[in-house]
Every structure is written in structure tokens, then in C-alpha cells.
Design a protein around this motif. Structure first.
Motif, PDB file in Angstrom:
ATOM      1  N   ASP A 325     -29.824   8.697 -63.894  1.00 11.34           N
ATOM      2  CA  ASP A 325     -28.361   8.757 -63.964  1.00 11.34           C
ATOM      3  C   ASP A 325     -27.843  10.048 -63.359  1.00 11.34           C
ATOM      4  OD1 ASP A 325     -28.272   6.287 -65.179  1.00 11.34           O
ATOM      5  OD2 ASP A 325     -28.078   7.088 -67.218  1.00 11.34           O
ATOM      6  N   GLU A 326     -28.556  11.151 -63.614  1.00  4.49           N
ATOM      7  CA  GLU A 326     -28.152  12.429 -63.027  1.00  4.49           C
ATOM      8  C   GLU A 326     -28.236  12.368 -61.506  1.00  4.49           C
ATOM      9  OE1 GLU A 326     -29.508  17.140 -63.319  1.00  4.49           O
ATOM     10  OE2 GLU A 326     -31.015  15.555 -63.474  1.00  4.49           O
ATOM     11  N   MET A 327     -29.328  11.829 -60.986  1.00  7.22           N
ATOM     12  CA  MET A 327     -29.474  11.755 -59.525  1.00  7.22           C
ATOM     13  C   MET A 327     -28.460  10.789 -58.914  1.00  7.22           C
ATOM     14  SD  MET A 327     -33.564  12.106 -58.689  1.00  7.22           S
ATOM     15  CE  MET A 327     -34.035  10.593 -59.513  1.00  7.22           C
ATOM     16  N   ARG A 328     -28.105   9.716 -59.639  1.00  5.40           N
ATOM     17  CA  ARG A 328     -27.095   8.797 -59.119  1.00  5.40           C
ATOM     18  C   ARG A 328     -25.759   9.516 -58.951  1.00  5.40           C
ATOM     19  NH1 ARG A 328     -27.910   4.744 -62.066  1.00  5.40           N
ATOM     20  NH2 ARG A 328     -28.704   3.290 -60.500  1.00  5.40           N
ATOM     21  N   ARG A 329     -25.396  10.333 -59.924  1.00  6.94           N
ATOM     22  CA  ARG A 329     -24.134  11.086 -59.807  1.00  6.94           C
ATOM     23  C   ARG A 329     -24.167  12.024 -58.606  1.00  6.94           C
ATOM     24  NH1 ARG A 329     -24.744  11.087 -65.493  1.00  6.94           N
ATOM     25  NH2 ARG A 329     -25.752  13.129 -65.442  1.00  6.94           N
ATOM     26  N   LEU A 330     -25.309  12.654 -58.385  1.00 13.71           N
ATOM     27  CA  LEU A 330     -25.428  13.551 -57.231  1.00 13.71           C
ATOM     28  C   LEU A 330     -25.423  12.763 -55.922  1.00 13.71           C
ATOM     29  CD1 LEU A 330     -28.162  15.967 -58.646  1.00 13.71           C
ATOM     30  CD2 LEU A 330     -25.695  16.396 -58.450  1.00 13.71           C
ATOM     31  N   ALA A 331     -26.059  11.596 -55.922  1.00 16.71           N
ATOM     32  CA  ALA A 331     -26.094  10.772 -54.710  1.00 16.71           C
ATOM     33  C   ALA A 331     -24.705  10.296 -54.316  1.00 16.71           C
ATOM     34  CB  ALA A 331     -27.018   9.575 -54.920  1.00 16.71           C
ATOM     35  N   GLN A 332     -23.804  10.191 -55.270  1.00 18.71           N
ATOM     36  CA  GLN A 332     -22.456   9.708 -54.986  1.00 18.71           C
ATOM     37  C   GLN A 332     -21.566  10.781 -54.369  1.00 18.71           C
ATOM     38  OE1 GLN A 332     -21.437   8.269 -58.885  1.00 18.71           O
ATOM     39  NE2 GLN A 332     -22.351   6.240 -58.543  1.00 18.71           N
ATOM     40  N   ARG A 333     -22.066  12.004 -54.288  1.00 18.57           N
ATOM     41  CA  ARG A 333     -21.300  13.072 -53.649  1.00 18.57           C
ATOM     42  C   ARG A 333     -21.364  12.926 -52.131  1.00 18.57           C
ATOM     43  NH1 ARG A 333     -22.098  18.587 -57.091  1.00 18.57           N
ATOM     44  NH2 ARG A 333     -21.161  19.346 -55.158  1.00 18.57           N
ATOM     45  N   SER A 334     -20.481  13.608 -51.437  1.00 18.41           N
ATOM     46  CA  SER A 334     -20.339  13.392 -49.991  1.00 18.41           C
ATOM     47  C   SER A 334     -21.242  14.268 -49.133  1.00 18.41           C
ATOM     48  CB  SER A 334     -18.878  13.645 -49.580  1.00 18.41           C
ATOM     49  OG  SER A 334     -18.509  14.990 -49.864  1.00 18.41           O
ATOM     50  N   GLU A 335     -21.884  15.286 -49.728  1.00 14.46           N
ATOM     51  CA  GLU A 335     -22.723  16.161 -48.915  1.00 14.46           C
ATOM     52  C   GLU A 335     -23.912  15.398 -48.329  1.00 14.46           C
ATOM     53  OE1 GLU A 335     -21.024  18.752 -52.267  1.00 14.46           O
ATOM     54  OE2 GLU A 335     -22.100  16.834 -52.147  1.00 14.46           O
ATOM     55  N   PRO A 336     -24.428  15.840 -47.179  1.00 15.12           N
ATOM     56  CA  PRO A 336     -25.643  15.233 -46.633  1.00 15.12           C
ATOM     57  C   PRO A 336     -26.759  15.240 -47.671  1.00 15.12           C
ATOM     58  CG  PRO A 336     -24.681  16.731 -45.034  1.00 15.12           C
ATOM     59  CD  PRO A 336     -23.914  16.934 -46.310  1.00 15.12           C
ATOM     60  N   CYS A 337     -27.627  14.241 -47.611  1.00 10.47           N
ATOM     61  CA  CYS A 337     -28.585  14.074 -48.693  1.00 10.47           C
ATOM     62  C   CYS A 337     -29.875  13.432 -48.190  1.00 10.47           C
ATOM     63  CB  CYS A 337     -27.963  13.208 -49.790  1.00 10.47           C
ATOM     64  SG  CYS A 337     -28.986  12.973 -51.252  1.00 10.47           S
ATOM     65  N   VAL A 338     -30.994  13.949 -48.680  1.00  2.69           N
ATOM     66  CA  VAL A 338     -32.293  13.315 -48.501  1.00  2.69           C
ATOM     67  C   VAL A 338     -32.644  12.576 -49.786  1.00  2.69           C
ATOM     68  CG1 VAL A 338     -34.761  13.646 -48.062  1.00  2.69           C
ATOM     69  CG2 VAL A 338     -33.091  15.124 -46.933  1.00  2.69           C
ATOM     70  N   LEU A 339     -33.002  11.310 -49.668  1.00  7.39           N
ATOM     71  CA  LEU A 339     -33.458  10.528 -50.810  1.00  7.39           C
ATOM     72  C   LEU A 339     -34.938  10.238 -50.627  1.00  7.39           C
ATOM     73  CD1 LEU A 339     -30.537   7.938 -51.171  1.00  7.39           C
ATOM     74  CD2 LEU A 339     -30.846  10.092 -52.407  1.00  7.39           C
ATOM     75  N   ASP A 340     -35.738  10.608 -51.632  1.00  7.71           N
ATOM     76  CA  ASP A 340     -37.182  10.456 -51.549  1.00  7.71           C
ATOM     77  C   ASP A 340     -37.702   9.895 -52.864  1.00  7.71           C
ATOM     78  OD1 ASP A 340     -39.786  11.050 -50.183  1.00  7.71           O
ATOM     79  OD2 ASP A 340     -40.051  12.422 -51.863  1.00  7.71           O
ATOM     80  N   ALA A 341     -38.842   9.238 -52.814  1.00  4.01           N
ATOM     81  CA  ALA A 341     -39.583   8.801 -54.008  1.00  4.01           C
ATOM     82  C   ALA A 341     -38.673   8.082 -55.007  1.00  4.01           C
ATOM     83  CB  ALA A 341     -40.287   9.994 -54.650  1.00  4.01           C
ATOM     84  N   GLY A 342     -38.501   8.647 -56.214  1.00  2.35           N
ATOM     85  CA  GLY A 342     -37.752   7.970 -57.267  1.00  2.35           C
ATOM     86  C   GLY A 342     -36.276   7.803 -57.002  1.00  2.35           C
ATOM     87  N   ALA A 343     -35.743   8.439 -55.934  1.00  2.00           N
ATOM     88  CA  ALA A 343     -34.316   8.321 -55.619  1.00  2.00           C
ATOM     89  C   ALA A 343     -34.049   7.406 -54.432  1.00  2.00           C
ATOM     90  CB  ALA A 343     -33.722   9.709 -55.333  1.00  2.00           C
ATOM     91  N   LEU A 344     -35.073   6.825 -53.838  1.00  3.96           N
ATOM     92  CA  LEU A 344     -34.862   5.988 -52.646  1.00  3.96           C
ATOM     93  C   LEU A 344     -33.926   4.818 -52.920  1.00  3.96           C
ATOM     94  CD1 LEU A 344     -38.481   5.951 -51.210  1.00  3.96           C
ATOM     95  CD2 LEU A 344     -36.443   6.751 -49.987  1.00  3.96           C
ATOM     96  N   SER A 345     -34.032   4.240 -54.102  1.00  8.38           N
ATOM     97  CA  SER A 345     -33.214   3.066 -54.408  1.00  8.38           C
ATOM     98  C   SER A 345     -31.759   3.418 -54.652  1.00  8.38           C
ATOM     99  CB  SER A 345     -33.777   2.330 -55.626  1.00  8.38           C
ATOM    100  OG  SER A 345     -33.796   3.181 -56.755  1.00  8.38           O
TER     101      SER A 345
END
Length: 492
Positions: A325-345
Motif C-alpha cells: 500500500d505504501e509503494m502504491r501511494r508512491l507509484a501514484q506520484r508524478s515523478e519518474p519511477c523505476v518499478l522492480d520486483a515486488g512493485a512491478l505490478s
């Protein structure tokens, strides 16, 4: 940097060449390039065996044999694997004194002039099948390929020079073939330009060294199918610091990585980011991982704050609902982002148009796409393109030859293959290091596709340096990232 063009585009260019195509000039130019490659590997008393198919590749091989037979005292033999052959090439070979073994007049293995079998010091020219061929050999051609494989296994093989591509290999580079169904080349001579078969992971290993021969055709203005980049090709992509820079202008990377089970992933990701040259790393993670990060990287700042880019997921699991849930909130931000491993989905949670880089290995990408791992490994370009289209992201399909696919909106739509690493990098933690490297470059202001390509190249170069021909550890690779960046500076 090498670029590969679609076979159909190359054929269209050839067909527009006019008289130099119809009078055989292009074929003789290509054959001359093949003959030069043969001479480079031919012993003083070596012999040349041409495997001649019915098409233009067979014609190239016959003209090559004619040039070799008339220009030096090498014994040249042409084995026809079909009941017909290129007429002009066959006539030239006969005039030059090449021994011609007609289809049906020989058995596998082909007879060798004199008493000794074909072996080291001799050269085999593979002209069985060209760019119009289908993957996989059958019949007598497959028997010949199997004969060559058998000699290679006994370290008694002649040097194999393929005309345009190893016979049996997929011209598009998308389908692997098993030994015995493809001629494995030591050198491949590619007229005009590379083709996908020479660069993509499924087929590049059977091509050996690829030599591009200029035969007078121009590919300018034709969009490549794929390109290959090496560390030195990307020197201008790294943003060097200036005297006016400080830690904030150099970029701040936020890292949410590691867990109580895998705290080392956080250490590796943060270490890689720091050695890549980011201005600051802010770390968000559980207590155990935070303690290990600060012990190894005291310059890391724990807790949230302003960042220029995010790295989410290394060392995390989708089973940890609170962390997810914490990573989902961060993923919803507009800054460029690398998603790896447990955050790929979490790719679907990214804002539309946000710069996103996904860094899956073949198994992870297969899970995301609902495919089998073997499918992704066989054609990483197609799988990466599907993911890039679905999520509007840059996709890094990790492997011994990594494929970087840009998002469909990118102004440069061409995928890039990078194969400058070492097999010793196949060890736990190297994926966390790659994610940290790419994340740092995003924080430095490098756009997603360029950050992915440069990050992979730096990671591969650092791996080669850390290995020095033997096993390596993750933190050793991380430390070599600084030297890999310094080498870029020297080359720019």
C-alpha cells in the motif's frame, strides 16, 4: 552502435538498386567480403568447403569460392545441397577450378580433398539458406549442421563463415533453433547492414562475430528494426556535474526497497545509486533494512522528503500488504519511477504519461503478461513491446543480452539490445544493483529510455570490471559503477 534493419526493408533497397543487382555486381561485392573473412581464418594449406543452397546465398558462396580458387592455391570444394544452384556463380566456380560435388553425389560428411578430414585450418562457407529462409533446417542440410556440431564438440571443427546469416536461424531473430537445426557460425558476413538475427538474444549466439560489408546500398532514412549499444556508445548520455552543482541539483532519489526478509536488496540498490552519481538518496523501509542501509551507506538520508525520482520494489514481496500500500501511494506520484520486483505490478497505478521504467527478468515479465517464461526468453523483444504498449512504460527485459523497449509514445521507437556483461553477473543481487543504477539516472534528469540503456550499459561494464574473469559479489559491482562512469567521461 550497430543497427539492424528488417530483411524485407533490405530486400526492397536491393530491388531498387537497378542494374548493379541484375548484372551480379552486388553479389560479387558480397562474395568479396565473404572471401576476405575466409582468408582471415584459413591456414596456409587450408581448404575451403562451400555449402551451397539454391538461392542467392548459394550464389554468394560460389562466387566466393571462385575468387579464392583463382587468387591462391587453396583447394576449394562446393557441395550442392539442392538439385539446382545459382547459374552464374556455378559457372564462375567451375572456370576457377573449384571442385563441384553435385546433389546426390556425396554423403554426410562431405568428402575432403586428400586424406585428412575437414578440421582446424580449413574453412566452411555456409551459403545454404538466406534471409528468405524459415527457422530450422531439415533433410541433408540438417545432417550437415549436425556434422559440424559434432566436430565442434570434439574441438576439431573448421572455422565456419556464414553468408548473411547462419542457415536455419530465424532472420527476424525472434525464434531460437536447436543444435542440429541450425549451422553455428564463427563469423557471419552481413552485406549492407546487420539484421535482427545478428543482434537479438534468440539468435545472436549462433552468428559468432558479425562483419558488415558495404556493397554500395544506402539504408539512410529507413527505420531500424533494433539497435545494439555498448558502454562507449552512450558516453554523451551521462550528465556530468558542473562547478555550480550541489546535492539537490544533482538529483535526489527516493528508494523504497528491502524488507525484513531481504534487507540486502535495500543496501545494494542504495549503494548502486550512490556510485552512479546521484546527489542524495532518501530511504524508506523497515527498521532492520534501514539499519543495514545506514551501516553500509551513512550518506543515505532516512525518511521522506522531496525527490526527483523513485525506485520501488527491490527485495519486497506482494504478500506484504502494508508495504505494498505504501509503494502504491508512491507509484501514484508524478515523478519518474523505476518499478522492480515486488512493485512491478503497480505499473497500472502510474499516472498517464509519467516516466516509468519496468525492470523484470523473464519470469517476472511472463507473470505480468500471463505468458510462460519460455515464451519471454525466446522472444524478449515481443514481450517487452507488449508490456510497453500495455503500461506506457520503458521495459527492461533482463537477460544475458538485455532488451530495452521504449514506450510507444517515445520519439525514438527503436528497441536497444545490450550484451556487454559477463556470465559471472548471474548471481543474486545484480538486479537490485541495476534498478538502483537506473533510478539514479532518472533522478539526474535522464529520460526513461536513455536512463534504462545507460543504466544497463554501466551495470554491464561494472560487472566486467568487478569480475576480472572470475566470480563477483554485488557490492564489488556497485563500487565499479564509479569507474564505469569515469570511463564514460574519458570517452565523451
Amino acid at each position: 552502435m550497430r543497427v539492424a534493419h528488417h530483411p524485407q526493408d533490405v530486400r526492397r533497397i536491393e530491388q531498387g538498386a537497378g542494374e548493379v543487382l541484375t548484372d551480379g555486381t552486388l553479389m560479387r561485392r558480397a562474395a568479396r567480403g565473404v572471401a576476405e573473412a575466409v582468408r582471415d581464418h584459413l591456414a596456409r594449406e587450408g581448404r575451403v568447403l562451400g555449402l551451397v543452397g539454391p538461392g542467392d546465398n548459394g550464389g554468394d558462396a560460389l562466387w566466393c569460392l571462385a575468387m579464392l580458387a583463382s587468387g591462391a592455391p587453396h583447394r576449394c570444394t562446393a557441395v550442392l545441397v539442392a538439385d539446382r544452384a545459382h547459374e552464374a556463380g556455378l559457372a564462375a566456380a567451375r572456370r576457377a577450378g573449384v571442385e563441384i560435388l553435385e546433389a546426390g553425389e556425396w554423403t554426410v560428411p562431405p568428402p575432403a580433398p586428400g586424406t585428412s578430414p575437414w578440421g582446424p585450418g580449413d574453412v566452411v562457407v555456409d551459403g545454404i539458406v538466406g534471409l528468405s529462409g524459415r527457422p530450422g533446417l531439415t533433410g541433408v542440410a540438417a545432417e550437415v549442421a549436425g556434422w559440424l556440431d559434432g566436430m565442434r564438440e570434439r574441438s576439431a571443427a573448421p572455422h565456419v563463415v556464414a553468408v548473411d546469416l547462419p542457415s536455419g536461424a530465424d532472420p527476424g531473430g525472434r525464434q531460437a533453433t536447436h543444435r542440429g537445426q541450425v549451422v553455428v557460425a564463427d563469423t557471419t558476413v552481413a552485406p549492407t547492414c546487420c539484421k535482427p538475427v545478428h543482434l537479438l538474444p534468440a539468435t545472436r549466439a549462433v552468428c559468432g562475430e558479425v562483419r558488415v560489408v558495404d556493397i554500395g546500398l544506402d539504408t539512410a532514412g529507413v527505420t531500424p528494426a533494433v539497435r545494439e549499444a555498448a558502454h562507449q556508445d552512450l558516453a554523451g548520455a551521462y550528465p556530468l556535474p558542473t562547478p555550480a552543482d550541489h546535492k539537490y541539483t544533482r538529483g535526489v532519489l527516493g528508494v523504497a526497497a528491502g524488507s525484513d526478509v531481504y534487507p540486502g536488496a535495500a543496501v545494494l540498490s542504495c549503494s548502486a545509486a550512490l556510485y552512479t552519481g546521484v546527489g542524495m538518496v532518501r530511504y524508506l523501509g523497515p527498521e532492520r533494512a534501514t539499519g543495514q542501509v545506514l551501516a553500509r551507506c551513512p550518506e543515505v538520508v532516512p525518511g521522506q522528503g522531496r525527490v526527483q525520482a523513485w525506485l520501488l520494489g527491490p527485495g519486497t514481496s506482494e504478500d506484504d500488504s502494508a508495504r505494498r500500500d505504501e509503494m502504491r501511494r508512491l507509484a501514484q506520484r508524478s515523478e519518474p519511477c523505476v518499478l522492480d520486483a515486488g512493485a512491478l505490478s503497480l505499473a497500472a497505478d502510474r499516472p498517464a504519461g509519467a516516466d516509468t521504467v519496468l525492470t523484470p527478468h523473464a519470469g517476472e515479465l511472463a507473470g505480468l503478461l500471463g505468458r510462460e517464461r519460455e515464451e519471454v526468453e525466446a522472444d524478449p523483444l515481443a514481450a517487452g513491446a507488449e508490456a510497453a504498449e500495455r503500461w506506457g512504460a520503458t521495459v527492461v527485459v533482463k537477460g544475458w543480452a538485455t532488451v530495452v523497449v521504449p514506450p510507444p509514445r517515445d520519439e525514438d521507437p527503436v528497441a536497444t539490445v545490450l550484451a556487454g556483461g559477463t556470465p559471472w553477473m548471474a548471481t543474486a543481487g545484480t538486479g537490485d544493483l541495476l534498478a538502483g543504477t537506473i533510478g539514479a539516472l532518472l533522478a539526474l534528469g535522464v529520460a526513461g529510455p536513455s536512463a534504462a540503456c545507460l543504466g544497463v550499459a554501466l551495470h554491464q561494464r561494472a560487472g566486467v570490471r568487478a569480475s576480472a574473469g572470475g566470480p563477483l559479489r554485488g557490492l564489488e559491482l556497485a563500487r565499479e559503477l564509479s569507474a564505469a562512469v569515469a570511463e564514460l567521461h574519458e570517452q565523451s
